[in-house]
Design an enzyme around this catalytic site. Structure first.
Site, PDB file in Angstrom:
ATOM      1  N   ASN A  18       0.868  -1.188   0.000  1.00  0.00           N
ATOM      2  CA  ASN A  18       0.000   0.000   0.000  1.00  0.00           C
ATOM      3  C   ASN A  18       0.901   1.235   0.000  1.00  0.00           C
ATOM      4  O   ASN A  18       2.101   1.123   0.295  1.00  0.00           O
ATOM      5  CB  ASN A  18      -0.988  -0.036   1.193  1.00  0.00           C
ATOM      6  CG  ASN A  18      -0.306   0.151   2.534  1.00  0.00           C
ATOM      7  OD1 ASN A  18       0.484   1.093   2.720  1.00  0.00           O
ATOM      8  ND2 ASN A  18      -0.585  -0.723   3.489  1.00  0.00           N
ATOM      9  N   ASP A  60       2.245  -8.617   9.178  1.00  0.00           N
ATOM     10  CA  ASP A  60       0.990  -7.856   9.227  1.00  0.00           C
ATOM     11  C   ASP A  60      -0.114  -8.531  10.052  1.00  0.00           C
ATOM     12  O   ASP A  60      -1.225  -8.005  10.111  1.00  0.00           O
ATOM     13  CB  ASP A  60       0.470  -7.598   7.799  1.00  0.00           C
ATOM     14  CG  ASP A  60       1.072  -6.317   7.171  1.00  0.00           C
ATOM     15  OD1 ASP A  60       1.440  -5.390   7.917  1.00  0.00           O
ATOM     16  OD2 ASP A  60       1.126  -6.244   5.934  1.00  0.00           O
ATOM     17  N   ASN A  66      -8.080  -7.647   9.759  1.00  0.00           N
ATOM     18  CA  ASN A  66      -8.050  -8.321   8.463  1.00  0.00           C
ATOM     19  C   ASN A  66      -8.112  -9.845   8.552  1.00  0.00           C
ATOM     20  O   ASN A  66      -8.007 -10.528   7.533  1.00  0.00           O
ATOM     21  CB  ASN A  66      -6.800  -7.916   7.672  1.00  0.00           C
ATOM     22  CG  ASN A  66      -6.762  -6.429   7.391  1.00  0.00           C
ATOM     23  OD1 ASN A  66      -5.796  -5.753   7.710  1.00  0.00           O
ATOM     24  ND2 ASN A  66      -7.834  -5.884   6.819  1.00  0.00           N
ATOM     25  N   ARG A 133      -8.859  -4.009  -2.060  1.00  0.00           N
ATOM     26  CA  ARG A 133      -8.481  -5.289  -1.458  1.00  0.00           C
ATOM     27  C   ARG A 133      -9.577  -6.358  -1.556  1.00  0.00           C
ATOM     28  O   ARG A 133      -9.261  -7.541  -1.589  1.00  0.00           O
ATOM     29  CB  ARG A 133      -8.115  -5.077   0.001  1.00  0.00           C
ATOM     30  CG  ARG A 133      -6.913  -4.168   0.215  1.00  0.00           C
ATOM     31  CD  ARG A 133      -5.657  -4.752  -0.410  1.00  0.00           C
ATOM     32  NE  ARG A 133      -4.490  -3.963  -0.091  1.00  0.00           N
ATOM     33  CZ  ARG A 133      -3.769  -4.102   1.021  1.00  0.00           C
ATOM     34  NH1 ARG A 133      -4.115  -4.989   1.933  1.00  0.00           N
ATOM     35  NH2 ARG A 133      -2.719  -3.344   1.225  1.00  0.00           N
ATOM     36  N   HIS A 162      -8.664   0.344   2.496  1.00  0.00           N
ATOM     37  CA  HIS A 162      -9.639  -0.486   3.223  1.00  0.00           C
ATOM     38  C   HIS A 162     -10.769   0.433   3.682  1.00  0.00           C
ATOM     39  O   HIS A 162     -10.512   1.583   4.074  1.00  0.00           O
ATOM     40  CB  HIS A 162      -9.023  -1.100   4.493  1.00  0.00           C
ATOM     41  CG  HIS A 162      -8.236  -2.360   4.285  1.00  0.00           C
ATOM     42  ND1 HIS A 162      -7.067  -2.613   4.973  1.00  0.00           N
ATOM     43  CD2 HIS A 162      -8.463  -3.451   3.507  1.00  0.00           C
ATOM     44  CE1 HIS A 162      -6.600  -3.810   4.617  1.00  0.00           C
ATOM     45  NE2 HIS A 162      -7.432  -4.334   3.733  1.00  0.00           N
ATOM     46  N   ASP A 164     -12.243   0.510   6.447  1.00  0.00           N
ATOM     47  CA  ASP A 164     -12.066   1.000   7.831  1.00  0.00           C
ATOM     48  C   ASP A 164     -11.018   2.112   7.952  1.00  0.00           C
ATOM     49  O   ASP A 164     -10.774   2.623   9.039  1.00  0.00           O
ATOM     50  CB  ASP A 164     -11.778  -0.152   8.812  1.00  0.00           C
ATOM     51  CG  ASP A 164     -10.374  -0.730   8.695  1.00  0.00           C
ATOM     52  OD1 ASP A 164      -9.613  -0.354   7.775  1.00  0.00           O
ATOM     53  OD2 ASP A 164     -10.024  -1.591   9.541  1.00  0.00           O
ATOM     54  N   CYS A 255      -7.507  -0.967  12.790  1.00  0.00           N
ATOM     55  CA  CYS A 255      -6.889  -2.124  12.112  1.00  0.00           C
ATOM     56  C   CYS A 255      -6.297  -3.115  13.107  1.00  0.00           C
ATOM     57  O   CYS A 255      -6.115  -4.288  12.796  1.00  0.00           O
ATOM     58  CB  CYS A 255      -5.751  -1.678  11.209  1.00  0.00           C
ATOM     59  SG  CYS A 255      -6.162  -0.433  10.027  1.00  0.00           S
TER      60      CYS A 255
END
Ligand code: ARG
Length: 261
Positions: A18, A60, A66, A133, A162, A164, A255
């Site tokens: 990203n 991540d 996610n 995504r 995303h 969010d 996140c």
């Protein structure tokens, strides 16, 4: 209900998927741990929080939003990551939930879906983001599997990749969002459906929309003073959290936690 977080032991920026990620500007590990612990201790005073072990060599996994999405109690739809760099997390999250007795559904490989990063719930209605995504079509599939109605919203700026990162619900009637992240049609549909608090670009770039709402409390990133005072004038209690080291990977407060039940 509880929030799920994952320890940041393996957190880092080791690839670029990203616009925020820069291999030449890696997060400072000890500062990241401090920031994660601060968020964790604020959240756990307000709500039950469970902590997953880290995903070894999966930098991540700390972004548990996610992992997947809980449409109903005890049932998680596991994510299918768009980028191969995060795909090893799918089995990691699947086994974690499966071993704990959740129904963990896998969807066909040809669909991308990044969990609660892109699918949000408000008052028993669901909103799915697509454009970067998650696939638009995946929401039709999820609607068929779990018999829920999902309205789709199109994201158009890669910095808000995303849902969010660009939208959250303050309560059943109010959406906090950054209009610049959405297509004209989706912007209109958010404004037609909700009363809105519109975030300015400067604060949206500081991840203002990536906040966690727990009843009348909002846990949000620092450096978003305009939004913060709007929230306070509405009677909300606001906690500001420094997430600078996670913003380097393209994520902030929201996140780092997944709603589960
Ligand atoms: N580096 C991660 C990625 O690009 C950050 C994920 C942020 N998560 C979120 N729910 N917005 O996938």
């Amino acid at each position: 209900m509880k929030l799920l977080m994952a320890l940041p032991d393996w957190y880092g920026v080791e690839y670029k998927i990203n616009p925020w990620m820069d291999l030449d500007n890696p997060p400072r590990k000890s500062e990241a741990l401090k920031q994660w612990n601060n968020l964790y201790s604020i959240l756990k005073k307000l709500y039950p929080v469970e902590v997953l072990p880290y995903g070894k060599s999966m930098p991540d996994t700390v972004f548990t939003a996610n992992a997947g999405f809980f449409p109903t109690s005890g049932h998680i739809i596991i994510s299918n990551f768009k980028h191969k760099e995060r795909q090893p997390e799918e089995d990691f999250f699947y086994s974690w939930f499966y071993r704990r007795g959740y129904t963990a559904t896998r969807i066909p490989k040809n669909y991308s879906f990044e969990g609660e990063g892109d699918l949000l719930k408000c008052d028993n209605k669901f909103y799915g983001g697509y454009g970067f995504r998650s696939d638009k079509d995946v929401y039709k599939l999820i609607s068929d599997i779990v018999k829920i109605d999902i309205s789709v919203l199109e994201l158009v700026d890669p910095r808000w990749y995303h849902l969010d990162t660009a939208l959250y619900f303050l309560d059943n009637k109010t959406a906090v969002f950054y209009p610049g992240a959405f297509s004209e049609e989706s912007k209109k549909s958010i404004r037609d459906t909700f009363s809105t608090i519109e975030v300015i670009t400067k604060e949206a770039l500081n991840f203002a929309c990536n906040s966690i709402v727990i009843n009348d409390t909002v846990i949000m990133p620092i450096r978003c003073p305009v939004l913060k005072s709007k929230l306070e004038s509405l009677g909300k209690t606001v906690y500001e959290v420094n997430t600078s080291e996670f913003i380097k990977a393209g994520g902030s407060c929201k996140c780092l936690a997944l709603w589960s039940y």
